[in-house]
Each structure stands twice: as C-alpha cells, then as structure tokens.
Design a protein around this motif. Sequence first.
Motif, PDB file in Angstrom:
ATOM      1  N   VAL A  89       0.831  -1.204   0.000  1.00 56.74           N
ATOM      2  CA  VAL A  89       0.000   0.000   0.000  1.00 56.74           C
ATOM      3  C   VAL A  89       0.867   1.255   0.000  1.00 56.74           C
ATOM      4  CG1 VAL A  89      -1.618   1.372   1.378  1.00 56.74           C
ATOM      5  CG2 VAL A  89      -1.998  -1.073   1.072  1.00 56.74           C
ATOM      6  N   VAL A  90       1.909   1.266   0.819  1.00 57.28           N
ATOM      7  CA  VAL A  90       2.783   2.442   0.905  1.00 57.28           C
ATOM      8  C   VAL A  90       3.501   2.676  -0.423  1.00 57.28           C
ATOM      9  CG1 VAL A  90       4.827   3.401   2.016  1.00 57.28           C
ATOM     10  CG2 VAL A  90       3.087   2.264   3.394  1.00 57.28           C
ATOM     11  N   VAL A  91       4.035   1.616  -1.018  1.00 62.63           N
ATOM     12  CA  VAL A  91       4.743   1.755  -2.293  1.00 62.63           C
ATOM     13  C   VAL A  91       3.779   2.202  -3.389  1.00 62.63           C
ATOM     14  CG1 VAL A  91       6.011   0.503  -4.086  1.00 62.63           C
ATOM     15  CG2 VAL A  91       6.559   0.129  -1.674  1.00 62.63           C
ATOM     16  N   ALA A  92       2.594   1.622  -3.407  1.00 64.58           N
ATOM     17  CA  ALA A  92       1.588   2.037  -4.396  1.00 64.58           C
ATOM     18  C   ALA A  92       1.203   3.496  -4.197  1.00 64.58           C
ATOM     19  CB  ALA A  92       0.350   1.142  -4.290  1.00 64.58           C
ATOM     20  N   LEU A  93       1.182   3.946  -2.952  1.00 63.09           N
ATOM     21  CA  LEU A  93       0.849   5.342  -2.664  1.00 63.09           C
ATOM     22  C   LEU A  93       1.930   6.281  -3.191  1.00 63.09           C
ATOM     23  CD1 LEU A  93      -1.217   7.162  -1.222  1.00 63.09           C
ATOM     24  CD2 LEU A  93       0.153   6.931   0.853  1.00 63.09           C
ATOM     25  N   TYR A  94       3.185   5.949  -2.935  1.00 62.36           N
ATOM     26  CA  TYR A  94       4.282   6.784  -3.430  1.00 62.36           C
ATOM     27  C   TYR A  94       4.253   6.879  -4.956  1.00 62.36           C
ATOM     28  CZ  TYR A  94       6.635   6.607   1.150  1.00 62.36           C
ATOM     29  OH  TYR A  94       6.963   6.745   2.477  1.00 62.36           O
ATOM     30  N   CYS A  95       4.103   5.738  -5.616  1.00 68.22           N
ATOM     31  CA  CYS A  95       4.245   5.689  -7.077  1.00 68.22           C
ATOM     32  C   CYS A  95       2.954   6.026  -7.804  1.00 68.22           C
ATOM     33  CB  CYS A  95       4.721   4.301  -7.505  1.00 68.22           C
ATOM     34  SG  CYS A  95       6.344   3.840  -6.841  1.00 68.22           S
ATOM     35  N   GLY A  96       1.815   5.630  -7.255  1.00 70.12           N
ATOM     36  CA  GLY A  96       0.558   5.873  -7.940  1.00 70.12           C
ATOM     37  C   GLY A  96       0.037   7.281  -7.790  1.00 70.12           C
ATOM     38  N   ASP A  97       0.524   7.993  -6.784  1.00 68.39           N
ATOM     39  CA  ASP A  97       0.047   9.348  -6.512  1.00 68.39           C
ATOM     40  C   ASP A  97       0.884  10.415  -7.209  1.00 68.39           C
ATOM     41  OD1 ASP A  97      -1.631  11.208  -4.690  1.00 68.39           O
ATOM     42  OD2 ASP A  97       0.432  11.789  -4.224  1.00 68.39           O
ATOM     43  N   THR A  98       2.093  10.051  -7.636  1.00 72.10           N
ATOM     44  CA  THR A  98       3.076  11.061  -8.013  1.00 72.10           C
ATOM     45  C   THR A  98       2.714  11.881  -9.244  1.00 72.10           C
ATOM     46  OG1 THR A  98       5.420  11.408  -8.461  1.00 72.10           O
ATOM     47  CG2 THR A  98       4.459   9.376  -9.304  1.00 72.10           C
ATOM     48  N   VAL A  99       2.222  11.257 -10.324  1.00 71.35           N
ATOM     49  CA  VAL A  99       1.851  11.992 -11.528  1.00 71.35           C
ATOM     50  C   VAL A  99       0.373  12.369 -11.502  1.00 71.35           C
ATOM     51  CG1 VAL A  99       1.715  11.941 -14.058  1.00 71.35           C
ATOM     52  CG2 VAL A  99       3.643  10.853 -12.879  1.00 71.35           C
ATOM     53  N   ALA A 100      -0.468  11.435 -11.070  1.00 70.35           N
ATOM     54  CA  ALA A 100      -1.905  11.695 -11.052  1.00 70.35           C
ATOM     55  C   ALA A 100      -2.257  12.861 -10.145  1.00 70.35           C
ATOM     56  CB  ALA A 100      -2.652  10.434 -10.609  1.00 70.35           C
ATOM     57  N   ALA A 101      -1.519  13.029  -9.042  1.00 70.09           N
ATOM     58  CA  ALA A 101      -1.804  14.137  -8.135  1.00 70.09           C
ATOM     59  C   ALA A 101      -1.533  15.474  -8.821  1.00 70.09           C
ATOM     60  CB  ALA A 101      -0.955  14.021  -6.870  1.00 70.09           C
ATOM     61  N   ALA A 119       9.902  12.979 -20.654  1.00 72.96           N
ATOM     62  CA  ALA A 119      10.725  11.871 -20.171  1.00 72.96           C
ATOM     63  C   ALA A 119      11.476  12.260 -18.907  1.00 72.96           C
ATOM     64  CB  ALA A 119      11.702  11.421 -21.253  1.00 72.96           C
ATOM     65  N   ARG A 120      11.944  13.494 -18.847  1.00 73.74           N
ATOM     66  CA  ARG A 120      12.656  13.986 -17.669  1.00 73.74           C
ATOM     67  C   ARG A 120      11.723  14.043 -16.472  1.00 73.74           C
ATOM     68  NH1 ARG A 120      17.491  14.560 -15.039  1.00 73.74           N
ATOM     69  NH2 ARG A 120      17.350  16.284 -13.562  1.00 73.74           N
ATOM     70  N   LEU A 121      10.510  14.515 -16.675  1.00 73.23           N
ATOM     71  CA  LEU A 121       9.536  14.601 -15.587  1.00 73.23           C
ATOM     72  C   LEU A 121       9.232  13.217 -15.022  1.00 73.23           C
ATOM     73  CD1 LEU A 121       6.475  16.838 -15.256  1.00 73.23           C
ATOM     74  CD2 LEU A 121       6.128  14.369 -15.076  1.00 73.23           C
ATOM     75  N   LEU A 122       8.973  12.249 -15.925  1.00 74.75           N
ATOM     76  CA  LEU A 122       8.669  10.899 -15.451  1.00 74.75           C
ATOM     77  C   LEU A 122       9.860  10.273 -14.756  1.00 74.75           C
ATOM     78  CD1 LEU A 122       6.489   9.213 -18.239  1.00 74.75           C
ATOM     79  CD2 LEU A 122       5.766  10.368 -16.150  1.00 74.75           C
ATOM     80  N   THR A 123      11.060  10.487 -15.296  1.00 74.49           N
ATOM     81  CA  THR A 123      12.250   9.908 -14.682  1.00 74.49           C
ATOM     82  C   THR A 123      12.460  10.439 -13.267  1.00 74.49           C
ATOM     83  OG1 THR A 123      13.333   9.638 -16.840  1.00 74.49           O
ATOM     84  CG2 THR A 123      14.744   9.634 -14.894  1.00 74.49           C
ATOM     85  N   SER A 124      12.325  11.744 -13.098  1.00 69.78           N
ATOM     86  CA  SER A 124      12.501  12.337 -11.766  1.00 69.78           C
ATOM     87  C   SER A 124      11.484  11.788 -10.781  1.00 69.78           C
ATOM     88  CB  SER A 124      12.379  13.863 -11.854  1.00 69.78           C
ATOM     89  OG  SER A 124      13.437  14.412 -12.605  1.00 69.78           O
ATOM     90  N   LYS A 125      10.246  11.734 -11.214  1.00 65.70           N
ATOM     91  CA  LYS A 125       9.191  11.267 -10.309  1.00 65.70           C
ATOM     92  C   LYS A 125       9.334   9.788  -9.989  1.00 65.70           C
ATOM     93  CE  LYS A 125       5.684  14.785 -11.022  1.00 65.70           C
ATOM     94  NZ  LYS A 125       5.686  15.105  -9.573  1.00 65.70           N
ATOM     95  N   LEU A 126       9.727   8.981 -10.973  1.00 69.85           N
ATOM     96  CA  LEU A 126       9.883   7.550 -10.738  1.00 69.85           C
ATOM     97  C   LEU A 126      11.048   7.273  -9.800  1.00 69.85           C
ATOM     98  CD1 LEU A 126       8.986   4.668 -11.426  1.00 69.85           C
ATOM     99  CD2 LEU A 126      10.580   4.722 -13.357  1.00 69.85           C
ATOM    100  N   VAL A 127      12.186   7.934 -10.032  1.00 70.86           N
ATOM    101  CA  VAL A 127      13.362   7.723  -9.180  1.00 70.86           C
ATOM    102  C   VAL A 127      13.068   8.135  -7.738  1.00 70.86           C
ATOM    103  CG1 VAL A 127      15.722   8.491  -8.726  1.00 70.86           C
ATOM    104  CG2 VAL A 127      15.034   7.914 -11.057  1.00 70.86           C
ATOM    105  N   VAL A 128      12.406   9.266  -7.567  1.00 63.06           N
ATOM    106  CA  VAL A 128      12.090   9.734  -6.212  1.00 63.06           C
ATOM    107  C   VAL A 128      11.086   8.807  -5.534  1.00 63.06           C
ATOM    108  CG1 VAL A 128      10.989  11.589  -4.898  1.00 63.06           C
ATOM    109  CG2 VAL A 128      12.663  12.137  -6.666  1.00 63.06           C
ATOM    110  N   ALA A 129      10.069   8.359  -6.282  1.00 62.61           N
ATOM    111  CA  ALA A 129       9.068   7.447  -5.701  1.00 62.61           C
ATOM    112  C   ALA A 129       9.708   6.129  -5.281  1.00 62.61           C
ATOM    113  CB  ALA A 129       7.945   7.201  -6.702  1.00 62.61           C
TER     114      ALA A 129
END
Length: 282
Positions: A89-101, A119-129
């Motif tokens: 749940v925690v991992v899904a929250l970090y990753c599933g909320d990052t772009v949709a929010a 691509a840069r935006l997704l990479t930054s958000k994915l690495v941080v999540a």
Amino acid sequence: MTAAATGYRPARTLPLRVEAIRQFRRRRTLVSLGFVIVLPLVLLAAFAVGGSPSDADGGSPGLVPLATASGPNFAAFVLFASTGFLLPVVVALYCGDTVAAEAGWSSLRYLLAAPVPRARLLTSKLVVAFGYSAVTVVLLAAVALAAGSAAYGWSDVQLPTGGAMPASDVLWRMTVIAGYVYGSLLMVGALGFWLSTVTDAPLGAVGGAVGLSIVSTILDAVTALGKARDFLPTHWQYAWMDALQPQVQWTGMIQGLALSASYSVVFVALAFRGFSRKDIVS
C-alpha cells in the motif's frame, strides 16, 4: 527551427533534489514514514500487554511464535507482518500518486510548460518514488531491529525450521531480506506509476496497484492453478524467508526478483510510451 532559450538545458529541469523535497513535504509521505516508525512500537506494546505470541492457545506457524525470542526475530516478524499488505500500500501510494496528483491539481501542464521534457519529468518522479519506497523498507527494518533488540536483546536468531542463526550473521541477512522485500515491491510501484500516467485520479492509480496485489494473493491460494501460480506477482513475496535458513537458499529469491523486474520493466515502458503521446489538459 526555433532556437532554444539561452541557458536552457533539458537535463537540468526538475532536479531530483527538488522533486525529493516536494514529495517529502507531501502529507502522505510524512504519514507513511511516521507509520512505519510507530508500527514496531505498537507491536511491542501489544506483546507487552497481551503476552508473548508463543503463549497463545494453539500456537502459530512460522515466525509468529518466535517474535519475542530476540531483537532480530522481532524484526523478521515485523517484516513478515508488513509484506503482504502494508508495504504494498505504501509503495503504491508513493508511485501511484506522483503523476496523477499533479494532474488532479491542474499543475501537470504547468510543469511541462516550464518546460520540463516529459521523459525527464517521469524519470525524476519515478526515481524519487522508488527512492522513498526504499527508505520506507529500510526504516521499517531498522526501527524494528533497534526496538526489538532494546526489548528482547541482541542474541542468536531462532529459526522457524529449528536451530539458531549466530547473531554475527544478523546484519547481512537482514540486508538481504530488506533488499529482497524492496525488489519484490517494485512491480507494485511500477504498476501504480503506469496507472498514475493514465488517470487524473490518484486513488484510482493507488487502488489499481493494491487491487492487483490482493487479487494475485487470492489466486495464489488456489492450488488448482498449479505451476501457473509461479507467474503471479505475489507468488514469491515471502521467498525472503529462505534467508532464515541455516544456509541461505537463493533459488526462490532469484526467481522472485526476476519476475518482479520483468513486470516492472513492462509497466514502466508502458508509462513512458503512453505519457509521451498523451494530451495533457490538466
């Protein structure tokens, strides 16, 4: 062809440090990190009030009756109790909320207009999540080990299969366990991240990733599926218990990590491919 603005460098837009600070200030990040710190303390209090789990009528299999045997035993129990639901749940929250929010707040289009390459935006958000997911797993294991050792002492680990593991082996075995738990959760995070790029509803992305985990766990209990269960995302989620053997058994963990990595690559590829063509209106 339009010349780029003077000083504009796509690779320097939305630095990881900036994104990490932005995500850290989110309430869901602070609550998640706070919860994994409090959980081991709550379990210690429960054992103090209710007694050792080994004293329960009928007993319990595996790690549960050994939870209070030592600090490392308690840490292993906390990870066992968290692997099936809390951590996904925690991992899904970090990753599933990052772009949709961002889309839900109508700020996504402004980030892209900054301009931040997609691509840069997704990479930054994915690495941080994924980074915060790793921090959460390590923090949970570290707090459980520290709290358990303070309460029950640092001593040999009583193994579920019988016998004991020397206390000198605890740190590297716990590192293996925490690393495997994190690796097995990458699939949940990657799915949540992909869903986050196709919906403006964070709860939909988070719920979709958690829902798949739950359905996979239910199907894994259907023994009639036979070998097909080996390809279910959650089939190998407890393979890390093979590290709690007199000799570490690597086969199950290797299979689990390979399956998680395969699913993760597919979901991340779908996220980048779909987002690169998506019409951003929010």
